[in-house]
Design an enzyme around this catalytic site. Structure first.
Site, PDB file in Angstrom:
ATOM      1  N   GLU A  16       0.836  -1.203   0.000  1.00 14.35           N
ATOM      2  CA  GLU A  16       0.000   0.000   0.000  1.00 14.35           C
ATOM      3  C   GLU A  16       0.871   1.253   0.000  1.00 14.35           C
ATOM      4  O   GLU A  16       2.089   1.176   0.098  1.00 14.35           O
ATOM      5  CB  GLU A  16      -0.901   0.022   1.242  1.00 14.35           C
ATOM      6  N   ASN A 148     -10.162   5.807   3.447  1.00 17.22           N
ATOM      7  CA  ASN A 148      -9.257   5.469   2.344  1.00 17.22           C
ATOM      8  C   ASN A 148      -9.276   6.578   1.285  1.00 17.22           C
ATOM      9  O   ASN A 148      -9.990   7.567   1.411  1.00 17.22           O
ATOM     10  CB  ASN A 148      -9.696   4.139   1.713  1.00 17.22           C
ATOM     11  N   ASP A 198     -10.413   2.010  -3.131  1.00 20.21           N
ATOM     12  CA  ASP A 198      -9.295   1.788  -2.212  1.00 20.21           C
ATOM     13  C   ASP A 198      -8.396   3.023  -2.305  1.00 20.21           C
ATOM     14  O   ASP A 198      -8.871   4.137  -2.303  1.00 20.21           O
ATOM     15  CB  ASP A 198      -8.574   0.491  -2.583  1.00 20.21           C
TER      16      ASP A 198
END
Length: 288
Positions: A16, A148, A198
């Protein structure tokens, strides 16, 4: 645009928070539950990694050359040159079942970071916070399941954010001098088939690029919320895009995938790269 290629077969559980560091010409990204930040030199291919005592939800670049890093329940400063790790904030008052998740440095020089509920099913009990260099934490919003998708327009005047569980991408008018926000609106609402939002990034034209792991795609929205492009990703579970030096880098998810999926896509959890479809918006620096 060319197809994606594998830039680093890192096989992170949850790769991430890719961040482009123009000063060192490195692409940095984290492995959340692996408690690690990785750095890839785009010129030489050299790799470096740093381990942390807790999960690394996200991080950003600092003016000083340090990194501002979200751990499970607090934020730290890390110096990649010396390895020095310094607590910046006290514990953020999230429920004990929550952890810090997506975070980015805004045009205001603050680190914005949200929480997420780790229960199943997830509850809307996480907040969104603004963290300044003096260690002050200010709760900005509440009622998220998975905070997010933080990103800002190239002029710093619009802030974007999503709740992955709700599938909602929202935006505010943003004051880059103060961090103030007004005029909240919903940019888009997405299902699993659409690609629930996301991590995200914005380009120099003001478009918002959102990873859709549930549909294995990247969704590109105009500033008014029109879907401009759905770009299929080569493996399931893209987690966040990042524009960097003529390329678009995207991290991916390995954790929770079945043995059959891992056999079919062994490079899940890796860092992927394609020719950039656009120039990226400026990268914010934490005002430490």
């Amino acid at each position: 645009m060319s197809d994606f290629e594998l830039a680093w077969d890192s096989r992170c559980g949850v790769a991430e928070s890719p961040v482009w560091d123009a000063a060192t010409r490195r692409l940095l990204f984290c492995d959340i539950n692996g408690k690690r930040i990785n750095a890839l030199s785009v010129d030489t291919g050299a790799r470096e990694s740093w381990d942390f005592p807790e999960v690394v939800g996200s991080f950003g670049l600092c003016h000083s050359g340090r990194l501002v890093v979200a751990q499970r329940h607090h934020v730290v400063l890390f110096d990649p040159r010396s390895g020095a790790l310094t607590d910046l904030t006290p514990k953020i008052q999230e429920p004990p079942t929550n952890r810090l998740n997506d975070g980015k440095v805004g045009p205001d020089g603050a680190f914005w970071v949200g929480g997420m509920d780790e229960n199943s099913p997830r509850q809307k009990i996480a907040g969104l916070y603004r963290v300044t260099a003096d260690g002050r934490i200010t709760k900005q919003e509440d009622g998220y399941a998975v905070s997010n998708g933080l990103a800002w327009s190239p002029d710093g005047r619009v802030m974007y954010h999503s709740d992955s569980t709700a599938g909602v991408i929202e935006a505010w008018d943003f004051d880059p001098a103060t961090g103030g926000r007004t005029h909240r609106r919903v940019l888009a609402t997405l299902t699993n088939e659409d690609g629930r939002p996301d991590g995200a990034a914005t380009d120099a034209a003001g478009n918002y690029w959102s990873a859709g792991p549930s549909a294995g795609c990247l969704n590109c929205f105009s500033p008014t919320g029109a879907l401009l492009r759905k770009w299929a990703f080569p493996v399931p579970g893209p987690t966040m895009p990042c524009f960097a030096d003529g390329a678009l880098y995207v991290t991916s998810l390995r954790e929770g995938k079945s043995a059959d999926v891992l056999a079919a896509f062994p490079t899940l959890g890796g860092l992927f790269r394609a020719d950039a479809p656009a120039v990226g918006a400026p990268v914010g620096l934490f005002a430490d």
